[in-house]
Write an enzyme that holds these catalytic residues in place. Structure first.
Site, PDB file in Angstrom:
ATOM      1  N   ASP A 231       0.833  -1.166   0.040  1.00  0.00           N
ATOM      2  CA  ASP A 231       0.250  -0.173   0.104  1.00  0.00           C
ATOM      3  C   ASP A 231       0.832   1.559  -0.144  1.00  0.00           C
ATOM      4  OD1 ASP A 231      -2.164   2.252   0.565  1.00  0.00           O
ATOM      5  OD2 ASP A 231      -2.893   1.639   2.356  1.00  0.00           O
TER       6      ASP A 231
ATOM      7  N   SER B  60       1.820  13.417 -16.127  1.00  0.00           N
ATOM      8  CA  SER B  60       0.670  13.367 -16.732  1.00  0.00           C
ATOM      9  C   SER B  60       0.666  14.409 -17.725  1.00  0.00           C
ATOM     10  CB  SER B  60      -0.798  13.818 -16.260  1.00  0.00           C
ATOM     11  OG  SER B  60      -1.641  13.789 -16.390  1.00  0.00           O
TER      12      SER B  60
ATOM     13  N   TYR C  46      -4.708  16.275  -8.386  1.00  0.00           N
ATOM     14  CA  TYR C  46      -4.404  15.382  -9.256  1.00  0.00           C
ATOM     15  C   TYR C  46      -2.925  16.004 -10.176  1.00  0.00           C
ATOM     16  CZ  TYR C  46      -3.117  11.703 -13.540  1.00  0.00           C
ATOM     17  OH  TYR C  46      -3.113  11.214 -14.379  1.00  0.00           O
TER      18      TYR C  46
ATOM     19  N   LYS D 286       1.215  15.810 -10.025  1.00  0.00           N
ATOM     20  CA  LYS D 286       1.559  15.165 -11.762  1.00  0.00           C
ATOM     21  C   LYS D 286       3.093  17.094 -11.528  1.00  0.00           C
ATOM     22  CE  LYS D 286       0.181  11.102 -11.930  1.00  0.00           C
ATOM     23  NZ  LYS D 286       1.295  10.181 -11.718  1.00  0.00           N
TER      24      LYS D 286
END
Length: 259
Positions: free
Chosen positions: A72, A151, A164, A168
């Site tokens: 994890d 990304s 997000y 990135k």
């Protein structure tokens, strides 16, 4: 020297050990497979044991050397346990690929601290901690390759980039910081920047055919990406042929970013 021998000398990963996080699905699985088929011993790190086992079984059936570790990566303890488990398989790695990520993108006005913290933990802190664990050893041995999968949202905002995109963007900055620290000692650090790729991570967007079509139309090649599109770039950045490439963002996006 034959053409085959020349290409093998440039791109073979024989004798190298690679750790690939998020390597049981999508882009990570394609990269893990490419590195293994290029001769590397690959440890795949992810959460779901069934997918991990299926990935490693497929590679082993082809004669590749591969192992898996369930971890994890959302907690420092999980990251450290995953790192030590990976080392047990084949020893200290020469190559680290950080592909594990989560893609939670509620509208910014609805973005809570829980989503922010979880996103940063998996997408940014885990790569930092793994770099701290493996980067100095690579530098001491005089060879290393760290590859981050980032990304388009690191460079431009669209479809609710939110936390997000921030994570990135931070990962791209981490790429440059790690390159500054370790490239003088033979460790290159680069990022691969996908366009819109048809993987489980983007399942939410794939449910909208019009959105999928519009994203494909933004590319120069006229289609969205596939996981296997990253195989060649990953092998290049993992091997000796990329020794003079570091601190770079390598766009594998069909021209999405320039259209």
């Amino acid at each position: 020297m034959s053409a085959r021998a020349y290409v093998a000398e440039l791109f073979s990963l024989e004798g190298r050990v690679a750790v690939v996080t998020g390597g049981s699905s999508g882009i990570g699985r394609a990269i893990a497979g490419a590195l293994a088929r290029a001769g590397g011993r690959v440890v795949v790190v992810a959460r779901r044991e069934a997918e991990l086992k299926a990935t490693v079984d497929e590679l082993s059936a082809e004669g590749c050397r591969a192992a898996w570790v369930s971890a994890d990566l959302s907690t420092p303890e999980g990251v450290r346990a995953g790192a030590e488990g990976a080392v047990e398989a084949f020893g200290e790695p020469d190559i680290l690929v950080n592909c594990a990520g989560i893609n939670l993108r509620p509208p910014l006005t609805e973005l809570g601290e829980d989503v922010w913290d979880t996103t940063m933990a998996v997408n940014l802190k885990a790569p930092f901690l793994l770099g701290q664990r493996f980067g100095p050893g690579m530098a001491e041995r005089g060879y290393g390759r760290i590859i981050h999968v980032t990304s388009q949202q690191a460079h431009r905002a669209f479809v609710s980039s939110g936390a997000y995109g921030v994570s990135k963007g931070g990962l791209e900055s981490l790429t440059r910081s790690q390159a500054e620290a370790w490239s003088p000692y033979g460790v290159t650090v680069n990022s691969l920047v996908p366009g819109f790729v048809l993987t489980p991570l983007n399942a939410r967007l794939q449910s909208d055919p019009e959105k999928v079509a519009s994203l494909a139309a933004r590319t120069l090649v006229g289609r969205n990406g596939l996981a296997e599109d990253f195989a060649g770039a990953a092998v290049f950045l993992a091997g000796r042929s990329s020794a003079y490439v570091t601190g770079q963002s390598v766009f594998v996006d069909g021209g999405f970013s320039v259209h």
